[in-house]
Scaffold this motif. Structure first.
Motif, mmCIF file in Angstrom:
data_model
loop_
_atom_site.group_PDB
_atom_site.id
_atom_site.type_symbol
_atom_site.label_atom_id
_atom_site.label_comp_id
_atom_site.label_asym_id
_atom_site.label_seq_id
_atom_site.Cartn_x
_atom_site.Cartn_y
_atom_site.Cartn_z
ATOM 1 N N PRO A 264 0.782 -1.734 0.029
ATOM 2 C CA PRO A 264 0.292 -0.143 -0.343
ATOM 3 C C PRO A 264 1.044 0.830 0.265
ATOM 4 C CG PRO A 264 -0.111 -1.036 2.018
ATOM 5 C CD PRO A 264 0.260 -2.059 1.557
ATOM 6 N N SER A 265 2.125 1.331 0.422
ATOM 7 C CA SER A 265 2.796 2.516 -0.214
ATOM 8 C C SER A 265 2.607 2.957 -1.548
ATOM 9 C CB SER A 265 4.210 2.336 0.310
ATOM 10 O OG SER A 265 4.944 1.919 -0.925
ATOM 11 N N SER A 270 -3.862 1.825 -3.301
ATOM 12 C CA SER A 270 -4.225 2.148 -2.088
ATOM 13 C C SER A 270 -4.921 3.646 -2.860
ATOM 14 C CB SER A 270 -2.645 2.924 -0.926
ATOM 15 O OG SER A 270 -1.551 3.629 -1.454
ATOM 16 N N ILE A 338 -3.251 4.536 4.232
ATOM 17 C CA ILE A 338 -2.945 3.361 5.146
ATOM 18 C C ILE A 338 -4.288 2.977 6.269
ATOM 19 C CG2 ILE A 338 -1.240 1.678 5.601
ATOM 20 C CD1 ILE A 338 0.405 3.002 3.220
ATOM 21 N N LEU A 343 -5.015 -0.981 5.887
ATOM 22 C CA LEU A 343 -4.331 -1.489 4.690
ATOM 23 C C LEU A 343 -3.091 -2.606 4.747
ATOM 24 C CD1 LEU A 343 -4.903 0.913 1.783
ATOM 25 C CD2 LEU A 343 -6.240 -0.824 1.752
#
Length: 373
Positions: A264-265, A270, A338, A343
């Motif tokens: 998710p970075s 995301s 996040i 996430l």
């Protein structure tokens, strides 16, 4: 003027979807052991060859081949008669580590900046109870029903595709189904005429609302004839080649970045999830009937570069007020997304089949609308 709009879906046994699932299964295993794993995992598959590559920086200790074998087995490729089986894959690992240049640019102490530049879209509309466009919603449901029936009838094999064409009125309201295309891989002993009748009665008519079907609706079931050679024997598969299936079936725009295999970075994933929550919330709160939102980012920068909202003239309040609501109620920094959507959990394998949006799954946090302030 009325018009016809078409969307497609594919089964979990489609070669591209096999790859998406392997990539996301590897991501999940990384997150289980190290929730701060940095993962960009790509998979390619052809015949019995499975290749994984990309960049992973993680404390996790993973047997990538075993993960791939488990995914392939669970999909249903467990019969050598299909030409492809979890028991006979030739596996190659080409995974390296995340570039130090990228790592230092996005991780600055406790602040997480965007892992890449890019633009992402979210969409929602009132055509279905899940606030998704009707064509892609029905196409996914056909594939989910195919999975259920395949578990009962072993003459159906894993690879399949559906396509739904919906006729809309002048007022953009769905009126009828003009055509359904359904192609299903099957064992050689399944008579083609029997197969077509079976799919029509046990899958299509069990999923498609009867009021949308009329005497002029076309049913094109295995229109090319027999379909015994499928999966990665019939076609090479790769991660990230079904981005329209994964999103809104072409009804909304797409930023171009795939979802699967990315932690998710990566805002490709995301932020697309966050934009779905934004659009769905605005429609659910009756601020508009249709909503498409775009966000963009720069690598190494925390806040979005831009946010754009399009309600297709369906807004109930001025657009300037809608934009204020977005800014007030949604933290669209990578860290905020996040955290708010939880996430950093191993939830991704299930997203890699039947679409990332419009699903009734408690782990799909982006499908939960917010109460606006």
């Amino acid at each position: 003027m009325s018009y016809i709009f078409t969307s497609e879906s594919v089964s979990e046994g489609h070669p591209d979807k096999i790859c998406d699932q392997i990539s996301d299964a590897i991501l999940d295993e990384c997150i289980k052991q190290d929730k701060f794993s940095r993962v960009a995992c790509e998979t390619m598959i052809k015949n019995n060859h499975v290749i994984v590559g990309g960049e992973i920086t993680s404390k996790a200790d993973i047997n990538y081949k075993e993960v791939a074998e488990s995914v392939i087995k669970d999909i249903g490729y467990n019969n050598k008669e299909m030409g492809f089986s979890h028991e006979s894959i030739n596996f190659k690992n080409l995974i390296g580590k995340q570039s130090e240049d990228i790592h230092q640019g996005i991780s600055k102490g406790d602040i997480l900046s965007s892992g890449d530049q890019g633009l992402m879209f979210g969409y929602a509309c009132k055509e279905t109870k899940e606030l998704m466009p009707l064509p892609i919603s029905l196409a996914h449901k056909l594939m989910q029903k195919h999975k259920t029936i395949r578990n009962i009838n072993n003459k159906l094999w894993p690879d399949a595709k559906s396509q739904v064409s919906v006729q809309y009125s002048d007022n953009y309201e769905p009126e009828r189904i003009s055509a359904i295309v359904f192609s299903a891989q099957h064992c050689p002993s399944f008579d083609l005429n029997n197969l077509r009748e079976f799919i029509l009665e046990e899958i299509i008519k069990k999923v498609i609302p009867y009021e949308l079907i009329d005497d002029d609706t076309k049913f094109l079931i295995n229109p090319a004839g027999k379909f015994t050679i499928g999966g990665p024997v019939g076609d090479c598969g790769m991660t990230g080649r079904k981005i329209i299936v994964d999103s809104y079936g072409g009804m909304a725009r797409h930023g171009g970045g795939a979802f699967s295999g990315k932690d998710p970075s990566k805002v490709d994933r995301s932020a697309a999830y966050a934009m779905r929550q934004v659009a769905k919330t605005l429609v659910n709160e009756n601020l508009c009937d249709y909503c498409e939102v775009q966000v963009s980012y720069a690598i190494g920068v925390e806040n979005p570069v831009s946010i754009y909202t399009n309600t297709f003239e369906s807004e109930k309040i001025p657009l300037v007020e809608i934009n204020k609501i977005i800014n007030k109620n949604f933290d669209l920094t990578p860290q905020g997304i996040i955290s708010n959507l939880s996430l950093l959990n191993p939830i991704y394998l299930n997203t890699a089949k039947y679409g990332h949006f419009g699903r009734e799954d408690q782990n799909f946090s982006w499908e939960k609308t917010k109460k606006i302030k």
